[in-house]
Design a protein around this motif. Structure first.
Motif: not given
Ligand code: ATP
Ligand code: MG
Length: 608
Positions: A336, A527, A529-530, A550-553, A555
């Motif tokens: 990221r 993985r 990624y965002d 971003n808490p969801n960067s 998963k």
């Protein structure tokens, strides 16, 4: 090469440069007009950096221009540096020149050899060679300390520099500001002999750190505050990674940088806009040193361009270090991170970053580039060459009820699909991937609906779809658990509909779905990624960028992938059909335990 550069003195308004496909910009126009006018045609180059005498003994420089990329080895390079690298190395490549890789290591406190290697790797990975040969040692500004000291002595002798003993605070307040001229230091009228003696004492370590500085003597009333007698040497007792304890005085950056450029016979010294106000001092200093015959003419010239600002990304080394130190990400190469090592691990290719640099161009005014521009460049590169594969990210089991009866008990039907939908022109027979279809198949949970919403074309009871590369199937129902969750879907295969066989198209379907056979699917960690930040300008206006993380960067899921991916090599990119581009993780991927990172989706999912 020479015929590639037909330049005309009046071509400065063209929009396409002689290099096919390259859009012109103000830097290209400057270089083209300099080449046409022969501004640098008589420059000599002695094969290594040096002073006027050194180069005078050399040949006419075979490099038509010289540019440089001068990082401070105090952190990992990021996407902004990639832009600068592509500009500097790209211009040298396109105009028959040479680009120098130079470590700007004049500040003894901040450098770290750990970063030196990572910078070398990053430039090489982006596809560039420096200093005119493959694997040449990079230049180091600290190798020029002797010359910088000589230059300081020459300035003092010529009455262009003096030792100032005012306190740092007094010096600051006497500098004035935009509306107020500065006040001359009482030490400004010292004679060259007095200054030489004092400077010698500084050099010999006879004064404490900060007790005095050497200043250029220019103009305390200049409207450009950078010309109000800037400090050029300071006392600093620090061990330098290259020169050890040889020096207890160190040149200031603004003094060192023009000299580094001149010793290396740089023609076009390209930097970011914040150095614009330094340019008059850059020119002043080099003019003085050429006057005293220390440096060769013509002097390098500085040109400024707008630094890269990318939405959803921060590019300050200090702030990136904070993300690493506070463990908001897993290190400098976290996929990221906008660092070159991070982008690489995310699946970015050198070609995609070069395409990005070309596409955003070079301008003189600050602007923001949308993050989707970067992603589009990666998609464009990988679309052409990433092998295709099927992967099921959210698996649901499909049982083909009539399989044993129609195909035979335990039968596994070999299936193939092309590795690339548009194989390279010189490839005669398409390369195929092999996999098998059996009684049990993994499909995406989203590809089945018990009660289909309006317009839904995929699997639902009574509907037919094609298993991509396999057979047409017709859904017969599903099984639910006690909570009402779907645990299994059932269907029947339609005989004689295998992809690629005669008559296979006789049964029309509205959708083909991706799948992986239960018998030979491979489990893989995927993985997803965002973007790292939710705010498009996370650190603008002094905002705390940590707040918009971003808490969801990231998963992490377990996916089932087709068997061809069992042989993926770390760092290899693939298109998981219908999902996006993925890369086998450089650090963690193993054949026995595959790990894939989402590089970029097939479409821009952030478009509203
Ligand atoms: P930072 O501000 O992140 O510490 P820097 O400018 O101090 O970066 P250097 O190592 O001194 O980093 O930079 C090397 C070169 O890269 C310089 O010529 C600089 O102009 C260029 N550069 C740094 N950041 C950017 C950016 N965002 N866009 C374009 N060029 C950049
Ligand atoms: Mg810097």
């Amino acid at each position: 090469m020479s015929s590639k550069h037909p330049v005309h003195a009046n071509s400065s308004t063209t929009t396409a440069s002689p290099e096919a496909g390259k859009t012109s910009n103000f830097l290209r126009q400057i270089i083209e007009s300099d080449l046409a006018a022969g501004v640098y045609a008589h420059r000599r180059w002695a094969g290594s950096p040096g002073d006027a005498a050194h180069h005078a003994a050399g040949e006419i420089d075979p490099a038509k221009i010289r540019t440089r990329f001068p990082p401070e080895p105090n952190g990992y390079l990021h996407i902004g540096h990639a832009k600068s690298i592509c500009i500097n190395f790209g211009l040298a490549r396109d105009y028959g020149g040479v680009c120098h890789l130079r470590f700007d290591d004049t500040n003894p406190e901040k450098e770290d050899t750990e970063y030196v290697n990572s910078i070398i790797d990053a430039v090489k990975w982006l596809g560039f060679d420096w200093n005119g040969e493959v694997d040449a040692p990079p230049y180091q500004a600290s190798d020029y300390f002797d010359f910088m000291h000589r230059a300081a002595l020459a300035l003092i002798k010529a009455g262009h520099a003096y030792v100032d003993e005012q306190s740092a605070e007094t010096m600051r307040s006497n500098r004035g500001d935009f509306g107020k001229p500065g006040i001359d230091s009482p030490f400004r009228s010292r004679t060259p002999a007095q200054n030489l003696a004092r400077f010698h004492e500084m050099r010999q370590g006879q004064h404490a750190d900060g007790a005095m500085v050497l200043r250029a003597k220019i103009d305390m009333a200049s409207p450009n505050i950078n010309l109000r007698d800037p400090a050029i040497y300071r006392i600093r007792r620090a061990t330098h990674h290259n020169t050890g304890d040889t020096w207890c005085i160190y040149p200031m950056y603004t003094f060192a940088h023009p000299i580094e450029d001149a010793l290396e016979q740089i023609t076009h010294s390209i930097c970011t806009l914040e150095f614009e106000d330094q340019r008059p001092f850059y020119d002043w200093l080099l003019d003085r040193l050429i006057e005293s015959a220390l440096l060769a003419a013509p002097a390098p010239r500085q040109y400024e361009f707008a630094r890269l600002n990318l939405t959803y990304v921060i590019t300050s080394k200090r702030k990136l270090a904070q993300l690493v130190n506070e463990k908001k990400v897993n290190g400098w190469d976290d996929p990221r991170m906008p660092t070159i090592v991070g982008l690489r691990r995310r699946g970015y290719t050198p070609a995609s970053l070069q395409l990005f640099a070309d596409r955003i161009g070079v301008t003189k005014s600050d602007s923001w580039i949308d993050y989707s521009t970067l992603e589009a460049c990666l998609r464009e590169d990988l679309e052409r060459r990433a092998p295709r594969a099927m992967a099921v990210l959210n698996p649901l089991k499909l049982v083909l009820t009539n399989w044993d009866e129609v195909m035979g008990v335990g039968h596994l039907e070999p299936c193939t699909q092309p590795t690339l939908p548009h194989p390279p022109v010189n490839q005669e027979t398409p390369v195929l991937r092999h996999f098998t279809l059996g009684k049990e198949v993994w499909i995406e949970r989203e590809d089945f609906e018990e009660v289909p919403p309006k317009g839904y074309k995929r699997l639902y009871p009574g509907n037919k779809v094609r298993l991509k590369g396999g057979y047409v199937i017709e859904c017969s129902g599903c099984t639910l658990d006690t909570q009402g969750n779907i645990t299994e879907v059932q269907a029947n295969i339609v005989p004689d509909t295998k992809s690629g066989t005669p008559g296979s198209e006789s049964v029309k379907v509205k959708a083909a779905i991706t799948w992986v056979g239960v018998a030979n699917g491979v489990n893989a960690e995927v993985r997803l990624y965002d973007r790292l930040f939710l705010d498009a300008q996370p650190d603008a206006g002094g905002k705390d960028f940590i707040e918009s993380l971003n808490p969801n960067s990231l998963k992490v899921i377990t996916a089932i992938v087709e068997p061809s991916l069992a042989n993926a090599k770390a760092g290899e990119q693939f298109q998981f059909e219908r999902h996006g581009y993925f890369v086998a993780d450089r650090s963690d991927h193993q054949t026995a335990k595959p790990v894939f990172n989402l590089a970029v989706g097939l479409k821009d999912s952030w478009v509203k």
